[in-house]
Write a protein that holds these residues in place. Structure first.
Motif, short mmCIF file in Angstrom:
data_model
loop_
_atom_site.label_atom_id
_atom_site.label_comp_id
_atom_site.label_asym_id
_atom_site.label_seq_id
_atom_site.Cartn_x
_atom_site.Cartn_y
_atom_site.Cartn_z
N VAL A 47 15.52 -12.44 8.76
CA VAL A 47 16.18 -11.21 8.34
C VAL A 47 15.34 -10.48 7.29
CG1 VAL A 47 18.25 -10.20 7.28
CG2 VAL A 47 18.46 -12.12 8.87
N GLY A 48 15.00 -9.24 7.56
CA GLY A 48 14.26 -8.43 6.60
C GLY A 48 12.75 -8.61 6.65
N MET A 49 12.25 -9.54 7.49
CA MET A 49 10.80 -9.80 7.49
C MET A 49 9.99 -8.62 8.03
SD MET A 49 8.74 -12.00 6.40
CE MET A 49 7.02 -11.53 6.25
N PRO A 50 10.39 -7.99 9.14
CA PRO A 50 9.63 -6.80 9.56
C PRO A 50 9.61 -5.72 8.49
CG PRO A 50 11.01 -7.58 11.36
CD PRO A 50 11.41 -8.36 10.14
N GLY A 51 10.73 -5.56 7.79
CA GLY A 51 10.77 -4.60 6.70
C GLY A 51 9.84 -4.97 5.57
N LEU A 52 9.76 -6.28 5.27
CA LEU A 52 8.86 -6.74 4.23
C LEU A 52 7.41 -6.50 4.62
CD1 LEU A 52 8.39 -8.25 1.54
CD2 LEU A 52 8.38 -10.39 2.86
N PHE A 53 7.08 -6.70 5.89
CA PHE A 53 5.71 -6.50 6.32
C PHE A 53 5.30 -5.03 6.22
CE2 PHE A 53 2.56 -5.55 9.63
CZ PHE A 53 1.53 -6.35 9.18
N VAL A 54 6.15 -4.14 6.71
CA VAL A 54 5.82 -2.72 6.62
C VAL A 54 5.78 -2.28 5.16
CG1 VAL A 54 6.54 -0.39 7.25
CG2 VAL A 54 6.71 -2.23 8.92
N ALA A 55 6.70 -2.84 4.35
CA ALA A 55 6.66 -2.53 2.91
C ALA A 55 5.36 -3.03 2.30
CB ALA A 55 7.86 -3.18 2.21
N MET A 56 4.85 -4.15 2.82
CA MET A 56 3.58 -4.69 2.32
C MET A 56 2.44 -3.71 2.64
SD MET A 56 1.92 -8.44 3.12
CE MET A 56 1.72 -8.23 4.88
N LEU A 57 2.43 -3.15 3.84
CA LEU A 57 1.42 -2.15 4.19
C LEU A 57 1.55 -0.91 3.31
CD1 LEU A 57 1.39 -2.22 8.11
CD2 LEU A 57 -0.20 -3.33 6.54
N TYR A 58 2.79 -0.46 3.15
CA TYR A 58 3.02 0.73 2.32
C TYR A 58 2.66 0.45 0.87
CZ TYR A 58 5.19 4.06 5.50
OH TYR A 58 5.41 4.98 6.48
N GLY A 59 3.04 -0.74 0.39
CA GLY A 59 2.73 -1.08 -1.00
C GLY A 59 1.24 -1.08 -1.26
N GLY A 60 0.45 -1.64 -0.30
CA GLY A 60 -0.99 -1.61 -0.47
C GLY A 60 -1.53 -0.20 -0.51
N SER A 61 -1.01 0.67 0.35
CA SER A 61 -1.47 2.05 0.35
C SER A 61 -1.03 2.80 -0.90
CB SER A 61 -0.94 2.77 1.60
OG SER A 61 -1.57 2.28 2.75
N LEU A 62 0.20 2.61 -1.32
CA LEU A 62 0.70 3.28 -2.51
C LEU A 62 -0.14 2.92 -3.74
CD1 LEU A 62 4.56 2.95 -2.03
CD2 LEU A 62 3.28 5.09 -2.09
#
Length: 579
Positions: free
Chosen positions: A335-350
């Motif tokens: 639960v929430g892992m796909p969201g965490l992964f995309v957040a990880m990509l966004y976090g790196g870019s941010l």
């Protein structure tokens, strides 16, 4: 393994909560710092030079662990093995050299823009502005890519289009950067680094559990020839060896932590030079640890799919798609892992984008605007306001570049290869300024022109005439007979992310990895033999890992030689403040 990806390519409620939570936290930090400081340029750009060591160290690490690294590092080890991991050894050398060579010179000067040093050292404002322009285009092209690539991932799992995601991510990043200044950048980097760390560790843990432990992962990788670390070959045409990867790491991070505005601005935001050294050393430990984790995650993904590999089956079309595929296929049930992964990509870019914006505001303000009559006598609060406006304008420019990035296509890798032309000559210029006291501005200009032109020439030639790197073998022998005999059934399988996203995202990190010398010395030498009637192939076939070093060496040699031939211009230290 999931029977298909159709069932897991969309976000659930928990995924949206995780992702939106990261966005809201970033905005909240920016708003908080907007109302608690930033009343003058020093406060806005350097946090009043009173930041704490730990958050600054984590901020530096977060900027390094961009979305490019999140996708590119696992893809590299998945496709080519662990030889690239020797980059960490070079990283140690580069950061330690930066601490010894550049920090004692730059920190006491309390500069806003690192380019101020060039005017002080060579008594040439024109040289200072030239370097500004040389660095400008690669920075904004890279920034546009950083913004564009993660939005492709988000567009594949949400109803929002790529364009809508570009605008959302861009506005969030630029608003908190403009409002909060360096303090907001540093503290959002800390939050984003926590997200990236959680996501990377989760991938390694899940993969090890699936395969049967670390020992089993290593055994599978070793069988497939992916664990070689100590290739002692000195062949300059071999894509990765221990020597050329370490050399690239040393030069790359000497440049990044010695003469990069983006990093030096934060390193110099702590109160003392002793704390600045601790920032660098703490960041070094984190970089090595995170690099090992990211490199190993690619090996874990390979071991998970050993014998029935998604690249061999055609489910993915690029090595850099492996981590998104792994997360959606193997971890979608969490639960929430796909969201965490995309957040990880966004976090790196941010983290990367906010750091670039904050640093380039400092450069534009100091190098271009402040000397002009209209801005010379502006109040400190007025200057802080202008800096915020500059942040927003740069944000709009990067958003425009992200939209343009959709049209890069095959030209993009050539563009990114040429973008690396700036790094070698720039590092050579600063090294010469610090270590070669007799070199004058005439030598510096000559070195800059010759090294940049030479490096542009051979990188462009390598992009056009060089061979693509060969992937290590993949297998689908243990797949069910249908897939082994007939390949992928497109009606059952669909990539979780568009094929172009990881390719585009990894392009900058790779520079010319996809258009450079082949993986083996045998292949490289065969290529040279086929073209032995054309001597330029001996330049174009060089490993991309050597290009930055070559540019630096050419600069130092030419600058020193021209100064010796033309006669040294006496340096009048008392006039260092004059153009």
């Amino acid at each position: 393994m999931a029977s298909g990806l159709e069932e897991i390519v969309r976000f659930g409620t928990a995924d949206y909560v995780v992702f939106v939570g990261l966005i809201a936290t970033s905005l909240g930090i920016g708003v908080f710092h907007a109302f608690t400081g930033n009343r003058n340029p020093e406060d806005y750009l350097f946090g009043g030079r009173s930041m704490s060591v730990l958050p600054v160290s984590v901020s530096l690490l977060s900027s390094y662990i961009s979305a490019i690294a999140v996708l590119g590092c696992p893809g590299e080890t998945y496709g080519h093995g662990l030889q690239i991991s020797m980059l960490s050894a070079g990283t140690v050398i580069g950061v330690l050299l930066a601490t010894v060579i550049f920090l004692p010179v730059f920190y006491p000067l309390k500069m806003t823009s690192i380019n101020e040093y060039l005017e002080l050292r060579f008594r040439s404002r024109f040289l200072r502005l030239t370097i500004f322009l040389v660095q400008l285009v690669p920075t904004f092209v890279y920034s546009g890519l950083c913004l564009y690539a993660p939005t492709l991932a988000m567009a594949s799992v949400t109803p929002l289009s790529v364009e809508a995601n570009i605008i959302i991510l861009g506005v969030v990043c630029f608003v908190y950067s403009a409002m909060g200044g360096l303090r907001a950048v540093v503290w959002t980097d800390v939050v984003q680094m926590a997200v990236v760390l959680a996501g990377t560790v989760s991938v390694v843990v899940v993969a090890c559990v699936r395969v049967g432990g670390l020992e089993e992962v290593w055994k599978i990788a070793e069988t497939a020839d992916r664990t070689q670390l100590f290739d002692l070959s000195l062949n300059p045409y071999k894509r990765h060896t221990m020597a050329n990867v370490m050399t690239m790491g040393a030069v790359l991070f000497l440049n990044s932590y010695g003469v990069s505005q983006t990093n030096l601005q934060r390193i110099c935001a702590v109160p003392t030079i002793g704390q600045a050294r601790r920032v660098l050393l703490m960041n070094l430990v984190g970089m090595v640890a995170m690099s090992i984790l990211q490199d190993f995650s690619g090996i874990c993904a390979f071991a998970t799919y050993h014998g029935c590999d998604p690249l061999a089956r055609g489910i993915i079309t690029s090595k850099d798609q492996i981590l998104p595929y792994f997360v959606m296929d193997q971890m979608g049930f969490i639960v929430g892992m796909p969201g965490l992964f995309v957040a990880m990509l966004y976090g790196g870019s941010l983290s990367s984008l906010s750091s670039i914006i904050n640093s380039w505001v400092a450069v534009v303000w100091t190098d271009l605007l402040e000397p002009l009559p209209w801005f010379r006598n502006v109040t400190r609060s007025g200057a802080a306001f202008i800096n915020k406006i500059l942040s927003l304008l740069m944000g709009l420019l990067i958003i425009a570049m992200a939209f343009f990035a959709k049209n890069f296509g095959g030209l993009f890798q050539t563009t990114m290869t040429l973008a690396g032309v700036a790094a070698g000559p720039t590092l050579g210029l600063y090294l010469t300024g610090v270590l070669v006291p007799y070199c004058d501005r005439r030598g510096a200009f000559a070195g800059l022109v010759v090294s940049a032109t030479f490096l542009a020439w051979i990188t462009l030639g390598a992009s056009i005439y060089g061979s693509k790197p060969e992937l290590l073998p993949f297998s689908n022998e243990t797949c069910p007979g249908f897939y082994r005999d007939h390949g992928t059934n497109e009606s059952l399988f669909k990539p979780a992310f568009p094929a172009e996203a990881p390719k585009m995202e990894a392009g900058f990190m790779d520079h010319a990895r996809e258009v450079q010398a082949p993986d083996s010395a045998t292949t490289a030498n065969a290529s040279l033999s086929e073209n032995d009637n054309w001597g330029l192939m001996y330049l174009y076939g060089l490993s991309y890992t050597l290009f930055m070093t070559l540019g630096m060496v050419v600069f130092v040699a030419v600058a020193s030689l021209v100064t010796l031939i033309t006669g040294e211009t006496p340096i009048q230290w008392e006039n260092h403040g004059n153009p």
